[in-house]
Scaffold this motif. Sequence first.
Motif, PDB file in Angstrom:
ATOM      1  N   MET A   1       0.845  -1.197   0.000  1.00 35.43           N
ATOM      2  CA  MET A   1       0.000   0.000   0.000  1.00 35.43           C
ATOM      3  C   MET A   1       0.880   1.247   0.000  1.00 35.43           C
ATOM      4  O   MET A   1       1.957   1.262   0.589  1.00 35.43           O
ATOM      5  CB  MET A   1      -0.870   0.012   1.264  1.00 35.43           C
ATOM      6  N   ARG A   2       0.379   2.309  -0.631  1.00 36.42           N
ATOM      7  CA  ARG A   2       1.034   3.630  -0.527  1.00 36.42           C
ATOM      8  C   ARG A   2       0.368   4.348   0.649  1.00 36.42           C
ATOM      9  O   ARG A   2      -0.829   4.638   0.614  1.00 36.42           O
ATOM     10  CB  ARG A   2       0.826   4.438  -1.810  1.00 36.42           C
ATOM     11  N   ILE A   3       1.175   4.584   1.669  1.00 35.07           N
ATOM     12  CA  ILE A   3       0.610   5.132   2.908  1.00 35.07           C
ATOM     13  C   ILE A   3       1.242   6.486   3.223  1.00 35.07           C
ATOM     14  O   ILE A   3       2.481   6.616   3.190  1.00 35.07           O
ATOM     15  CB  ILE A   3       0.849   4.155   4.081  1.00 35.07           C
ATOM     16  N   ALA A   4       0.393   7.476   3.530  1.00 34.61           N
ATOM     17  CA  ALA A   4       0.906   8.771   3.993  1.00 34.61           C
ATOM     18  C   ALA A   4       0.852   8.771   5.512  1.00 34.61           C
ATOM     19  O   ALA A   4      -0.181   8.457   6.102  1.00 34.61           O
ATOM     20  CB  ALA A   4       0.040   9.905   3.456  1.00 34.61           C
ATOM     21  N   LEU A   5       1.961   9.110   6.126  1.00 35.32           N
ATOM     22  CA  LEU A   5       2.014   9.181   7.582  1.00 35.32           C
ATOM     23  C   LEU A   5       2.299  10.636   7.945  1.00 35.32           C
ATOM     24  O   LEU A   5       3.327  11.184   7.538  1.00 35.32           O
ATOM     25  CB  LEU A   5       3.127   8.256   8.060  1.00 35.32           C
ATOM     26  N   ILE A   6       1.377  11.248   8.646  1.00 31.67           N
ATOM     27  CA  ILE A   6       1.514  12.687   8.917  1.00 31.67           C
ATOM     28  C   ILE A   6       1.930  12.886  10.365  1.00 31.67           C
ATOM     29  O   ILE A   6       1.151  12.642  11.291  1.00 31.67           O
ATOM     30  CB  ILE A   6       0.187  13.430   8.622  1.00 31.67           C
ATOM     31  N   GLY A   7       3.185  13.305  10.564  1.00 30.36           N
ATOM     32  CA  GLY A   7       3.703  13.536  11.919  1.00 30.36           C
ATOM     33  C   GLY A   7       4.767  12.513  12.289  1.00 30.36           C
ATOM     34  O   GLY A   7       4.510  11.305  12.216  1.00 30.36           O
ATOM     35  N   ALA A   8       5.954  12.996  12.650  1.00 25.05           N
ATOM     36  CA  ALA A   8       7.052  12.087  13.009  1.00 25.05           C
ATOM     37  C   ALA A   8       7.467  12.283  14.458  1.00 25.05           C
ATOM     38  O   ALA A   8       8.630  12.524  14.776  1.00 25.05           O
ATOM     39  CB  ALA A   8       8.229  12.267  12.064  1.00 25.05           C
ATOM     40  N   GLY A   9       6.468  12.210  15.368  1.00 28.89           N
ATOM     41  CA  GLY A   9       6.772  12.095  16.796  1.00 28.89           C
ATOM     42  C   GLY A   9       7.012  10.612  17.079  1.00 28.89           C
ATOM     43  O   GLY A   9       7.170   9.804  16.156  1.00 28.89           O
ATOM     44  N   TRP A  10       7.013  10.241  18.358  1.00 27.99           N
ATOM     45  CA  TRP A  10       7.319   8.848  18.709  1.00 27.99           C
ATOM     46  C   TRP A  10       6.241   7.898  18.192  1.00 27.99           C
ATOM     47  O   TRP A  10       6.547   6.786  17.763  1.00 27.99           O
ATOM     48  CB  TRP A  10       7.510   8.721  20.219  1.00 27.99           C
ATOM     49  N   ALA A  11       4.963   8.338  18.187  1.00 33.29           N
ATOM     50  CA  ALA A  11       3.887   7.472  17.682  1.00 33.29           C
ATOM     51  C   ALA A  11       4.055   7.246  16.185  1.00 33.29           C
ATOM     52  O   ALA A  11       4.006   6.104  15.701  1.00 33.29           O
ATOM     53  CB  ALA A  11       2.527   8.103  17.969  1.00 33.29           C
ATOM     54  N   GLY A  12       4.264   8.327  15.435  1.00 36.17           N
ATOM     55  CA  GLY A  12       4.392   8.222  13.983  1.00 36.17           C
ATOM     56  C   GLY A  12       5.602   7.383  13.586  1.00 36.17           C
ATOM     57  O   GLY A  12       5.526   6.540  12.682  1.00 36.17           O
ATOM     58  N   LEU A  13       6.706   7.592  14.283  1.00 38.67           N
ATOM     59  CA  LEU A  13       7.921   6.850  13.927  1.00 38.67           C
ATOM     60  C   LEU A  13       7.768   5.358  14.255  1.00 38.67           C
ATOM     61  O   LEU A  13       8.206   4.502  13.486  1.00 38.67           O
ATOM     62  CB  LEU A  13       9.132   7.448  14.647  1.00 38.67           C
ATOM     63  N   ALA A  14       7.121   5.060  15.388  1.00 43.17           N
ATOM     64  CA  ALA A  14       6.899   3.645  15.734  1.00 43.17           C
ATOM     65  C   ALA A  14       5.988   2.998  14.697  1.00 43.17           C
ATOM     66  O   ALA A  14       6.227   1.855  14.259  1.00 43.17           O
ATOM     67  CB  ALA A  14       6.273   3.539  17.126  1.00 43.17           C
ATOM     68  N   ALA A  15       4.966   3.736  14.258  1.00 43.49           N
ATOM     69  CA  ALA A  15       4.060   3.205  13.227  1.00 43.49           C
ATOM     70  C   ALA A  15       4.821   2.986  11.920  1.00 43.49           C
ATOM     71  O   ALA A  15       4.646   1.961  11.241  1.00 43.49           O
ATOM     72  CB  ALA A  15       2.905   4.186  12.999  1.00 43.49           C
ATOM     73  N   ALA A  16       5.683   3.946  11.590  1.00 39.13           N
ATOM     74  CA  ALA A  16       6.435   3.843  10.330  1.00 39.13           C
ATOM     75  C   ALA A  16       7.358   2.621  10.339  1.00 39.13           C
ATOM     76  O   ALA A  16       7.474   1.911   9.327  1.00 39.13           O
ATOM     77  CB  ALA A  16       7.236   5.124  10.106  1.00 39.13           C
TER      78      ALA A  16
END
Length: 436
Positions: free
Chosen positions: A1-16
């Motif tokens: 999937m092409r996924i946009a992740l908005i926000g690179a705090g600890w939650a966003g980075l863990a998700a990424a």
Amino acid sequence: MRIALIGAGWAGLAAALELVAAGHQVRIFEAARSVGGRARGLPLARPDGTALLLDNGQHILIGAYTETLRCMQLAGVDVPAALLRLPLALCQPGGSGLQLPSAPAPWNALWGIVRARGWRWSDKWALLRTARAWQRAGFACAEHASVADLCAELPARLREDFIDPLCVAALNTPAAQASGQVFLRVLQDSLFGARGGSDLLLPRQDLGALFPDAAARWLQARGAHLETGRRVQALAAAPQGQGWLVDGAAFDAVLLATASTEAARLVSQCAQTAPGALIVPLCDWAGATQALRFESIATVYVQAVPGAGGRTLARPMLALPSHAQAPAQFVFDRGVLGGPPGLLAFVVSTSQGERARLEHQVLAQARSQLALLQAEVVQTVVEKRATFACTPGLRRPGAAIAPGLWACGDYIAGPYPATLEGAVRSGVQAARALAG
Ligand SMILES: Cc1cc2nc3c(=O)[nH]c(=O)nc-3n(C[C@H](O)[C@H](O)[C@H](O)COP(=O)(O)OP(=O)(O)OC[C@H]3O[C@@H](n4cnc5c(N)ncnc54)[C@H](O)[C@@H]3O)c2cc1C
């Protein structure tokens, strides 16, 4: 999937990390110039030109942060070197307070309470009785009970010296307004959970090095596209239900990992042009998110004259007697935590009032409570929206917003207050649900 992740705090980075490891194409948008969000490194130049690396706020982790520790390890961080692990100690400058031995739960808590210095036997007995009652009830209580309600039977001194500082440290909400349910869950997983769960893990590196920078390198090395300095302006549903548009670019799915206010802005704006079936879920989610209230945290960095061996305090972290005129609840000796000798970080949870007054009060506290007569403020960082106010019966928004549109972050419904572990767990869970 092409996924946009908005926000690179600890939650966003863990998700990424989770999404990239599962083989998805991830494009990460981060508004700030650096990653880490509310837990990031803060470079500073002293008046004499020397560089100093601080944090936007002093943080502590505990042994029960299992997902955070797993993600740090995955990103290549040398965890034992990055964190100083100590048995939980909430000791005041004179040595009074609770200090747990290194033993399995609940024996460590039991022994710690029995051996606590400066507490009367009647205080210890009252705390043991209350803790036993919480354990018997499975660490559950009425949804609308506050921490003050739960502890009403405890002696006033124990509430002031132990429960109140523990509650603001864990929930960043005063005991009278803090959720009893969330407090009990934190106690269950830390003091009464797996061995080492209550250990304090004190960062020996700046917060950027602790996880965000390593995660960004790990992600980029595996093909994730990370754009810093890029604030997403608009989110929209793509025509014919074909995914989502982020500033006009098409994606199969979007994971919102911004703080709650920005996520609510993007979602409510999106609802204005969304097809009929999406309007209600988008508006409901944005409404619940906008209803959250916040508490601030101030960190006052103070330079003092270090003692022998670069050590300024009796312990790397001390609890301080605090009240309206002495607002700092904790102080950290950054000189023994990888920083320059004599540098201290005073933490004022649920801080109020103006900066100059706060600095004046903290310096007075350094003099009167720590006998530090020569001390000056290096920098004060006030995070006005540090955490959501963790109040009883709070309805937090869920991670699923609409098909292909998810959210993660410390404010998403979950058992923990606004913490690094809450953020990381939410990121990992949302990534698994989104891609599963
Ligand atoms: C001073 C302070 C002390 C704390 N102490 C502790 C502690 O001791 N222990 C603990 O466990 N927790 C502590 N916390 C809480 C912890 O830092 C947070 O719970 C956690 O960092 C939240 O992470 P997050 O990823 O959910 O959100 P955030 O860190 O807020 O990340 C959101 C990211 O989204 C970005 N963003 C926002 N809008 C956009 C947009 N439109 N486009 C692109 N990017 C955008 C932001 O720049 C940010 O990087 C503390 C917090 C503060 C502020």
